[in-house]
Design an enzyme around this catalytic site. Sequence first.
Site, short mmCIF file in Angstrom:
data_model
loop_
_atom_site.label_atom_id
_atom_site.label_comp_id
_atom_site.label_asym_id
_atom_site.label_seq_id
_atom_site.Cartn_x
_atom_site.Cartn_y
_atom_site.Cartn_z
N ARG A 60 0.83 -1.20 0.00
CA ARG A 60 0.00 0.00 0.00
C ARG A 60 0.87 1.27 0.00
NH1 ARG A 60 -2.44 -0.29 4.69
NH2 ARG A 60 -1.40 1.59 5.43
N TYR A 113 -15.08 17.67 -14.10
CA TYR A 113 -15.71 16.35 -13.99
C TYR A 113 -16.64 16.31 -12.76
CZ TYR A 113 -15.96 11.31 -13.23
OH TYR A 113 -16.39 10.03 -13.01
N ASP A 185 -5.65 18.64 -14.28
CA ASP A 185 -6.17 17.33 -14.65
C ASP A 185 -6.01 17.22 -16.17
OD1 ASP A 185 -7.75 15.22 -15.48
OD2 ASP A 185 -9.32 15.55 -14.00
N LYS A 209 -8.37 6.11 -18.48
CA LYS A 209 -8.82 6.56 -19.80
C LYS A 209 -7.75 6.29 -20.86
CE LYS A 209 -12.69 8.04 -18.04
NZ LYS A 209 -12.68 7.55 -16.69
C1 LIG Z 1 -11.45 14.62 -16.53
C2 LIG Z 1 -11.61 13.50 -15.54
N1 LIG Z 1 -10.95 13.56 -14.38
C3 LIG Z 1 -11.04 12.59 -13.46
C4 LIG Z 1 -11.85 11.49 -13.68
C5 LIG Z 1 -11.94 10.42 -12.63
O1 LIG Z 1 -11.20 9.31 -13.03
P1 LIG Z 1 -11.50 7.82 -12.49
O2 LIG Z 1 -12.78 7.38 -13.12
O3 LIG Z 1 -10.30 7.05 -12.91
O4 LIG Z 1 -11.63 7.94 -11.01
C6 LIG Z 1 -12.56 11.38 -14.88
C7 LIG Z 1 -13.42 10.22 -15.14
O5 LIG Z 1 -14.15 10.17 -16.09
C8 LIG Z 1 -12.43 12.41 -15.83
O6 LIG Z 1 -13.10 12.37 -17.00
#
Ligand SMILES: Cc1ncc(COP(=O)(O)O)c(C=O)c1O
Length: 398
Positions: A60, A113, A185, A209
């Site tokens: 971990r 998001y 992000d 993704k």
């Molecule tokens: C721009 C963006 N940031 C963060 C996330 C969160 O990622 P995760 O689904 O891996 O937790 C997503 C998920 O769709 C996203 O589109």
Amino acid sequence: MPTPDPLDPSTLCARGPERRESSSRPLVPPIEMSVVYCPDDPSHVDAIYEGRSEGFVYARDGHPNAAQLAQKLAKIEGAEAGLICASGMGAIAASLLTLLGQGDHLLLADGVYGKTSTLVARLLPKWGIAHDLFDPTDAATARARCNPSTKAILVESLSNPLLRVADLPGLAEVARGAGVPLIVDNTFSPMICRPIEQGADLVMHSVTKMIGGHSDLTLGALVGGRSRISSMAATASTLGQTGNPFESWLALRGMATLGLRMARASGTAMAIALRLEDHPAVDRVFYPLLPSHPDFSLANRILSAGGGHMLTIDLGNRDHAEAFIRAVSHSIPFAPSLGDVQTTLSHPATTSHRNQDPEAMARQGIHPGLVRLSIGLEDPEDLWREFREGLEAVGTWR
Ligand SMILES: Cc1ncc(COP(=O)(O)O)c(C=O)c1O
């Protein structure tokens, strides 16, 4: 007859296998599933935890597959160090819960998001953390909302689903002026946008993704300066947010083709965007490198190698969106994620933006006629034929 082992078979079963040292190395890194690593003695543990000796103690806290993935991601983003988390949300939570505490304030880009908004608007207030929203395309709005309690700025390089482009150099200047980190992000634009070169301090990815690339793993990553990443690693370990060996290994495997996949998907997305723009059933196309995109000139400064794999079309209303989604569903799955090797589509109003404040959606121009496409690796002519067929179904509604 070999000499019988003096140990009872149950003891032999319980003990780990004999180490088979090889004089050659595997080409592909092994998956190292061990939860625990065996130091020589307590002094060795001290040396590992104090950074005087390379090694791992408890998975971990760190393990080889996450360390390999983190190092590769840090390199492609031009950062010193990286951390692998159990999901993109785990990475965002680890960064915010490290940088912010009671009485602090976060500047959050409008339209991020949905779960990021939920974390900031519903959970962080429980820790006494406040926030204000700003327009990511206009750094002056961030400057205006910065206050002495502001401790971080969080923005997405490209927004979902309209692909608005963040003014990263302008926001970096605001962050520098306030002496706080700019967190970007970069989930929608790995390889084509390098936020650290634009002045960001920390870059976050949903590895789930495009980086993983095959819709078969859930991970997140943070890269940035060594000391910040090491504090965030401590938070992630304490909250149980770190990523596991198998998925880290899968992500590393996906990364081998990330450059190729991104280049191919970007090229196809641009070609399809141009054709969609001329189609009578499409009210509007949102793709950052189309001259009609509101942030076209910013996109040309910030995106160094193509416009990315994401593109959104406005079909006017929900009936048209439903007709299109149904008509293409035999070849283009309605799959509310992105970054897969195959093209998928999503309907933001009923998925990613489902429980969003209607006023915020209206402000951002998000409505039920939008369909978001994540372009994959198919032949562009096959895709175009399928889109055209889908758009004929919309035509019948008009
Ligand atoms: C721009 C963006 N940031 C963060 C996330 C969160 O990622 P995760 O689904 O891996 O937790 C997503 C998920 O769709 C996203 O589109």
